[in-house]
Design an enzyme around this catalytic site. Structure first.
Site, mmCIF file in Angstrom:
data_model
loop_
_atom_site.group_PDB
_atom_site.id
_atom_site.type_symbol
_atom_site.label_atom_id
_atom_site.label_comp_id
_atom_site.label_asym_id
_atom_site.label_seq_id
_atom_site.Cartn_x
_atom_site.Cartn_y
_atom_site.Cartn_z
ATOM 1 N N GLU A 82 1.315 -0.774 -0.147
ATOM 2 C CA GLU A 82 0.136 -0.161 0.232
ATOM 3 C C GLU A 82 0.757 0.975 -0.034
ATOM 4 O O GLU A 82 0.471 2.361 -0.327
ATOM 5 C CB GLU A 82 -1.311 0.110 1.009
ATOM 6 N N GLU A 113 7.805 -20.885 7.727
ATOM 7 C CA GLU A 113 8.276 -20.224 8.190
ATOM 8 C C GLU A 113 9.321 -21.268 9.444
ATOM 9 O O GLU A 113 9.985 -20.762 10.519
ATOM 10 C CB GLU A 113 7.527 -20.021 9.427
#
Length: 304
Positions: A82, A113
């Protein structure tokens, strides 16, 4: 043995969650969500320190690189994605790395992960330098991929910031600045996309927004460098220029066109009553500092 991570414990208030009506479920979730803002408020001093470090590094040519896995990584991807359209900055200035790469944005990637090696590889590919800031985002504060990234950043000399929802965890020991709004157990045990995710989203909003505004990508509380990729955003740009200058919509539209759709140039045109070329000259002279180009400040902030 009692689980040391609050986000992994059972929430006594939701033990009968599967038997609740929709109304009771939603009321309980809403009640639990009210705890998030208070938890973030307790972390304000650490968030302020983090913002100041991010701005300092960016002024020296550094970048902010988020690193996360799973839900935390997706929130980091969202915030980084964004920044360019909102603040008009390069996509290199705010980046996000997620364990498992692009596929992990929409799919669970098995074992991703847990790989410290991949964190080292991903930061090497990003050409991490000591000018940069690495923000490790991990609700548990124990994710190996994130811990590996923070260790790598420390070795290089980059600034390290940890964002979690548990104060207990190795991330606290590794990161130079640690931000951990403890929101407590989730209504669905271990589903950290809920309160923990909301808290992390709030913190990331604060880090990127405050840093970008301090870097000069706003005028008052108005966006001034946003990208205009559709008619809605062009209309927003006109309204912002109109609001910031006190001029009519037709004047704002004319300035936006004349500036080549560069809002800060358009605003200098409108407020100083000058041409686009003159506005560009003033902005070059002020090294992009909008307030200084407008003659409104000593120029301590406002560069874009």
């Amino acid at each position: 043995m009692k689980e040391f991570r609050l986000t992994e414990r059972r929430n006594p208030a939701s033990r009968n969650f599967d038997r609740m009506s929709s109304l009771d479920m939603i009321r309980l979730m809403n009640h639990e969500d009210r705890k998030v803002a208070n938890a973030v408020a307790r972390e304000v001093p650490a968030i302020v320190r983090a913002v100041d470090e991010i701005v300092k590094r960016m002024h020296s040519g550094g970048r902010m690189i988020y690193v996360g896995a799973g839900s935390s990584g997706r929130l980091a991807i969202l915030d980084a994605a964004e920044c360019p359209p909102t603040f008009g900055v390069s996509r290199k200035q705010v980046q996000a790395l997620i364990a498992g790469g692009r596929r992990a944005i929409t799919h669970a990637v098995e074992g991703a992960e847990d790989s410290v090696k991949n964190a080292v590889r991903d930061l090497r590919r990003a050409k991490l330098s000591k000018k940069d800031v690495v923000v490790g985002v991990a609700a548990s504060a124990t994710t190996p991929y994130v811990l590996g990234a923070i260790r790598t950043a420390k070795r290089i000399g980059a600034m390290t910031i940890g964002v979690a929802a548990n104060r207990a965890g190795e991330l606290r020991k590794l990161a130079r600045i640690f931000i951990a709004p403890e929101v407590g157990p989730e209504v669905l045990t271990g589903s950290t996309r809920l309160k923990a995710g909301t808290a992390q989203k709030m913190v990331l909003n604060m880090l990127s927004t405050a840093a970008m505004v301090q870097m000069g990508h706003a005028y008052e509380n108005l966006l001034i460098d946003m990208e205009m990729t559709n008619q809605k955003l062009e209309g927003r740009a006109v309204r912002i220029l109109q609001e910031a200058s006190g001029r009519r919509a037709s004047s704002a539209e004319h300035a936006l066109r004349g500036s080549g759709h560069k809002m800060r140039i358009g605003l200098v045109m409108l407020k100083r009553g000058i041409s686009a070329d003159e506005a560009r000259r003033l902005l070059r002279k002020s090294k992009g500092n909008l307030r200084l180009a407008l003659g409104e400040t000593d120029g301590s902030r406002g560069e874009g």
